[in-house]
Structures are given as structure tokens and as C-alpha cells.
Design an enzyme around this catalytic site. Structure first.
Site, PDB file in Angstrom:
ATOM      1  N   HIS A  43       0.863  -1.188   0.000  1.00  0.00           N
ATOM      2  CA  HIS A  43       0.000   0.000   0.000  1.00  0.00           C
ATOM      3  C   HIS A  43       0.895   1.231   0.000  1.00  0.00           C
ATOM      4  O   HIS A  43       1.155   1.838   1.046  1.00  0.00           O
ATOM      5  CB  HIS A  43      -0.914  -0.006   1.231  1.00  0.00           C
ATOM      6  CG  HIS A  43      -1.971   1.052   1.214  1.00  0.00           C
ATOM      7  ND1 HIS A  43      -3.212   0.883   1.782  1.00  0.00           N
ATOM      8  CD2 HIS A  43      -1.975   2.309   0.713  1.00  0.00           C
ATOM      9  CE1 HIS A  43      -3.925   1.991   1.630  1.00  0.00           C
ATOM     10  NE2 HIS A  43      -3.178   2.876   0.985  1.00  0.00           N
ATOM     11  N   GLU A  70      -2.689  -1.713  -3.087  1.00  0.00           N
ATOM     12  CA  GLU A  70      -3.760  -0.919  -2.492  1.00  0.00           C
ATOM     13  C   GLU A  70      -3.421   0.563  -2.567  1.00  0.00           C
ATOM     14  O   GLU A  70      -2.255   0.951  -2.534  1.00  0.00           O
ATOM     15  CB  GLU A  70      -3.939  -1.296  -1.016  1.00  0.00           C
ATOM     16  CG  GLU A  70      -4.274  -2.740  -0.756  1.00  0.00           C
ATOM     17  CD  GLU A  70      -4.425  -3.039   0.729  1.00  0.00           C
ATOM     18  OE1 GLU A  70      -5.055  -4.056   1.054  1.00  0.00           O
ATOM     19  OE2 GLU A  70      -3.905  -2.264   1.554  1.00  0.00           O
ATOM     20  N   HIS A 190      -7.686  -5.532   7.723  1.00  0.00           N
ATOM     21  CA  HIS A 190      -7.420  -4.468   8.693  1.00  0.00           C
ATOM     22  C   HIS A 190      -7.620  -4.992  10.109  1.00  0.00           C
ATOM     23  O   HIS A 190      -8.731  -5.241  10.552  1.00  0.00           O
ATOM     24  CB  HIS A 190      -8.284  -3.223   8.489  1.00  0.00           C
ATOM     25  CG  HIS A 190      -7.641  -1.980   9.082  1.00  0.00           C
ATOM     26  ND1 HIS A 190      -6.851  -1.135   8.347  1.00  0.00           N
ATOM     27  CD2 HIS A 190      -7.616  -1.506  10.348  1.00  0.00           C
ATOM     28  CE1 HIS A 190      -6.399  -0.160   9.115  1.00  0.00           C
ATOM     29  NE2 HIS A 190      -6.847  -0.372  10.345  1.00  0.00           N
TER      30      HIS A 190
END
Length: 237
Positions: A43, A70, A190
Site C-alpha cells: 500500500h 492498495e 485491517h
């Protein structure tokens, strides 16, 4: 079996803290795959405080499993993804100064924008996933956008589960049912951990993939990376 994609952002954070190349991110990605990891997630953020944009390009020829990138689809991010053509791009609406992702997309309010982004990536053969809160209307909105998958934002589940509240799984199970009914693939991520992943997996039918980074790396400090990856794989069977 639900696939395990390992987010290596934290390894990049550790590397950057000393300004050298330890740990070696490319070798780490290879090792994670050899240990059984079924994907690598990164990410990159605009300030490159962990994953650098160059890392993404370098990993393109290293990752032999699934490569998931991401991020917020700002122009620089989109240019990078289109050049690399990873297996999957996960769209996350994080602000440039966000410490970590803290909300899913409002797929209704941002419908037109997301349609353009998703169409662009899909036209280039890149599977798309949209980061969403466990809200049924947001899942329905994701269907209208045309995404291949959603990624359920699981922070609220993880926090409540750690406090003993297993009912926190309910909105996720409901959102998953809507996604399954609409024919959208389901990912999740997450704050998922060894402690909460089994219960989550048991209650989310057709969970295709989880992306886990922070907890997995923290657990590996005590138990070892290879061991922890196999512990996750066992729980995801």
C-alpha cells in the site's frame, strides 16, 4: 480455502528507519511465498513513508503468486498500477496524511468517479476490489460501480472481538450475504490477527482472500515469520 495475502508495508517501515536495505523487501517477498503465502500486498502512500513507488515496480518481477496493490486512485497511483498491471488493485479512500486506512468508500456518493477508475483498470486486465465498511448499501453501491470484489474493512470487528463482543461479526456476515447474492467476490482486511481470524472466516461465506500485515509482522517477532504464515494458513482452511 481463503487465500492469505501478506502486506509487507511494515517490513518497508523497518527498512526505511535505518536508510539501508535491511530487511531486503524483495527477498522478504520471495521468502513469504516460499513459506506458503499466497499473495503479496503493498500500500504505497504519496509520502512513501513505508513502501516506495520504486518498490512496487521492483516487486513486479519478483512476486510469483498474486500481487495486490492498495491505494487511493490519485493520478500517480493510477499511472503506477497501469504500468505494473498487478493481479489486483484495491481502491482505498485514505487521505494523503492518514496513518492507516480508517474508512471504506461511500460507493453511492462516489459512484461516477469509481466507475471511471474501475473501468480503466478492468480494461487493462486488472482485477478490482473496493474497500468498504460492512454496510449493505455500500456493497450494493459497489455492484453498481462494476467492481470484481469488495474488501471488508474489519477494524470494528477486530476491536470489538478483542473486547469479547462476538456480535460484531453480524454486520460483516450481512454484508457478505449481500455480496454473495450480487455475485461480488469478498476480501477482508485491517487488524485481522491469529486471535480473531478463525471466527471471522467461519462466519463469512465465500471469503476469497484476507490481506494481513501489521498483526502478522508483530506476531512474527515472537513466533517467526514462517511459523506465523503457516498458523494463518491452518486457520483459513
Amino acid at each position: 480455502m481463503t487465500k492469505l495475502s501478506v502486506n509487507i508495508n511494515k517490513l518497508a517501515t523497518l527498512r526505511n528507519s535505518r536508510g539501508g536495505n535491511a530487511p531486503d523487501l524483495l527477498k522478504s517477498a520471495k521468502d513469504i511465498e516460499s513459506f506458503g503465502g499466497q499473495g503479496i500486498t503493498i500500500h504505497p502512500r504519496p509520502d512513501e513513508r513505508h513502501i516506495r513507488y520504486q518498490d512496487a515496480y521492483d516487486l513486479k518481477d519478483i512476486v510469483s503468486t498474486e500481487f495486490n496493490i492498495e491505494g487511493n486512485p490519485i493520478p500517480k497511483f493510477m499511472e503506477m498500477v497501469l504500468a505494473i498491471k498487478p493481479t489486483q488493485v484495491t481502491l482505498v479512500p485514505d487521505a494523503e496524511d492518514a496513518i492507516t486506512s480508517n474508512a471504506g468508500w461511500d460507493t453511492i456518493k462516489n459512484k461516477d468517479f469509481l466507475i471511471d477508475v474501475v473501468d480503466t483498470f478492468k480494461a487493462n486486465g486488472i482485477r478490482t476490489s473496493i474497500f468498504v465498511d460492512p454496510i449493505e448499501e455500500m456493497v450494493e453501491g459497489a455492484k453498481e460501480v462494476g467492481t470484481d470484489r469488495i474488501e471488508l474493512y474489519t477494524e470494528s470487528y477486530a476491536k470489538s472481538f478483542s473486547e469479547g463482543n462476538k456480535k460484531s461479526i453480524v454486520p460483516f456476515a450481512n454484508a457478505a450475504k449481500v455480496a454473495n447474492d450480487l455475485g461480488i467476490g469478498i476480501n477482508a482486511g485491517h487488524d485481522l490477527s491469529l486471535d480473531n481470524i478463525s471466527f471471522f472466516k467461519e462466519h463469512i461465506p465465500n471469503l476469497l482472500e484476507v490481506s494481513i500485515g501489521h498483526a502478522l509482522i508483530c506476531e512474527s517477532l515472537y513466533l517467526g515469520l514462517e511459523n506465523v504464515i503457516n498458523m494463518y494458513l491452518h486457520r483459513l482452511q
